[in-house]
Design an enzyme around this catalytic site. Structure first.
Site, mmCIF file in Angstrom:
data_model
loop_
_atom_site.group_PDB
_atom_site.id
_atom_site.type_symbol
_atom_site.label_atom_id
_atom_site.label_comp_id
_atom_site.label_asym_id
_atom_site.label_seq_id
_atom_site.Cartn_x
_atom_site.Cartn_y
_atom_site.Cartn_z
ATOM 1 N N ASP A 236 -24.847 47.645 -6.889
ATOM 2 C CA ASP A 236 -25.494 46.335 -6.901
ATOM 3 C C ASP A 236 -26.876 46.460 -6.276
ATOM 4 O O ASP A 236 -27.130 47.354 -5.467
ATOM 5 C CB ASP A 236 -24.686 45.338 -6.060
ATOM 6 C CG ASP A 236 -23.493 44.752 -6.812
ATOM 7 O OD1 ASP A 236 -23.338 45.039 -8.015
ATOM 8 O OD2 ASP A 236 -22.716 44.008 -6.182
ATOM 9 N N ARG B 166 -27.819 47.557 -15.404
ATOM 10 C CA ARG B 166 -27.545 46.111 -15.446
ATOM 11 C C ARG B 166 -28.839 45.354 -15.166
ATOM 12 O O ARG B 166 -29.524 45.623 -14.182
ATOM 13 C CB ARG B 166 -26.516 45.748 -14.366
ATOM 14 C CG ARG B 166 -26.261 44.238 -14.287
ATOM 15 C CD ARG B 166 -25.500 43.855 -13.019
ATOM 16 N NE ARG B 166 -24.206 44.488 -12.920
ATOM 17 C CZ ARG B 166 -23.552 44.633 -11.753
ATOM 18 N NH1 ARG B 166 -24.085 44.227 -10.617
ATOM 19 N NH2 ARG B 166 -22.379 45.215 -11.744
ATOM 20 N N ALA C 253 -30.739 37.477 -7.278
ATOM 21 C CA ALA C 253 -30.098 36.382 -6.548
ATOM 22 C C ALA C 253 -30.711 36.133 -5.171
ATOM 23 O O ALA C 253 -30.238 35.276 -4.445
ATOM 24 C CB ALA C 253 -28.611 36.696 -6.394
#
Ligand code: FDA
Length: 324
Positions: A134, A184, A189
């Site tokens: 991530d 990805r 965010a």
């Protein structure tokens, strides 16, 4: 409301309500598989029944001790072991935050988090699963991408995440769009300063579309992570224009977000992977979901009111049984 939400979720009483107050189960049930590895594996099986793949994230970030980071590695090990015994490890992906693996440990953070990530990647490879790192706030982007490069020497399938809101990301897309490279693409965010990130919604969407074009026109394996209907339409057009086969890219959406769209995409033959978070420490994750969509907070308050009022029990919109 979008401007107000970050302040709202920053307030101690709201945070308490989200983490252990009466709002907690309403919100947690919707977005998080549960506190334990077994909950995540159950969610993965439920998604598989709907033709959806999964990437599982063990919640917990900002770990500052090697022990805390070691606990995260143990949890991923248990998760992969359980998934294998349940017959759902092959093709599974696990999403990992380097800050959960010790990136912020004083002095040795880079080394500690790399070694922990390598250990998880080895466990994953042993059962036919993959790992994606991530992406967190912009101060960690270089270190995280360097770790991806290092890990790929031994584990070529390790996935990277790029955030379209960052001004640097088009260049990063060009660097990473290579044969076999899993990337990805998400909007991002984290609240970032104007010096490094686009601030306006439209600017971020335009950047996302440009990045998509770079990734889909090159070799590599793009993972299109968005719920945005406009961007999903842009993606579908680009997929068609570049003649991408369904096994050459995938869509990714969050657990509990637009489940009907997840099923619709899969029903049209696309590969769809759902990001399944689990773990006891869900507050930072839930906070980001509330900030990007304040309506979720209202949804929870309304659901709570209905429960209290003795109205029909509000069902959480999990995949397969709700509106998106
Ligand atoms: P946007 O926020 O504009 O939403 C479009 C529409 O989707 C909304 O109008 C609504 O209908 C629906 N929607 C979106 N969010 C919702 C929510 N929380 N609840 C209900 N409905 C919602 N970010 C990051 O910085 N690092 C990372 O590693 C990742 N990883 C990641 C993986 C996956 C699989 C996804 C889908 C997303 C991420 N993200 C991420 C998060 C991402 O950066 C972004 O914050 C969210 O996806 C929201 O942006 P959208 O592109 O969905 O558009």
């Amino acid at each position: 409301m979008r401007r107000l939400a970050p302040r709202l979720v920053g307030l101690a009483p709201v945070r308490a309500a989200l983490s252990r107050g009466p709002l907690a189960p309403v919100i947690v049930d919707r977005f998080v598989a549960g506190p334990a590895e077994a909950d995540a594996v159950t969610a993965v099986a439920g998604l598989a029944d709907l033709g959806l793949r999964a990437t599982v994230d063990r919640l917990g970030e900002g770990v500052t001790s090697p022990e805390g980071a070691g606990a995260a590695v143990d949890a991923y090990r248990r998760l992969l072991d359980l998934a294998e015994r349940a017959g759902s490890a092959a093709g599974l992906d696990v999403s990992v935050k380097l800050s959960a693996l010790g990136q912020a440990v004083p002095r040795d953070g880079r080394k500690v988090s790399y070694e922990n990530a390598a250990e998880i990647a080895a466990c994953a490879a042993a059962v036919g699963a993959t790992v994606t790192l991530d992406m967190e706030d912009h101060t960690t982007t270089d270190a995280t991408l360097d770790t991806v490069v290092d890990l790929r020497r031994d584990f070529p399938t390790v996935g990277a995440v790029l955030q379209a809101q960052l001004r640097r990301t088009e260049a990063d897309c060009r660097d990473l769009a290579r044969e076999g490279s899993r990337v990805r693409l998400c909007k991002g965010a984290y609240r970032e300063p104007v010096a490094v990130a686009y601030q306006e919604r439209q600017e971020v969407s335009d950047a996302y579309a440009r990045c998509l074009e770079i990734l889909l026109s090159a070799p590599g394996y793009p993972m299109i992570a968005t719920h945005d209907p406009a961007l999903l339409a842009v993606a579908a057009g680009a997929v068609e224009r570049h003649g991408r086969a369904p096994e050459g890219y995938e869509y990714q959406l969050l657990y509990g977000v637009r489940p009907a769209e997840q099923r619709r995409l899969a029903g049209r033959g696309a590969t769809v992977r759902v990001y399944v978070p689990y773990g006891p420490d869900s507050l930072p994750y839930l906070t980001r979901r509330m900030v990007e969509r304040p309506a979720n907070l209202l949804f929870a308050v309304r659901a709570l009111g209905e429960r209290r009022g003795g109205a029909e029990r509000v069902r959480s919109p999990r995949p397969g049984r709700s509106q998106s």
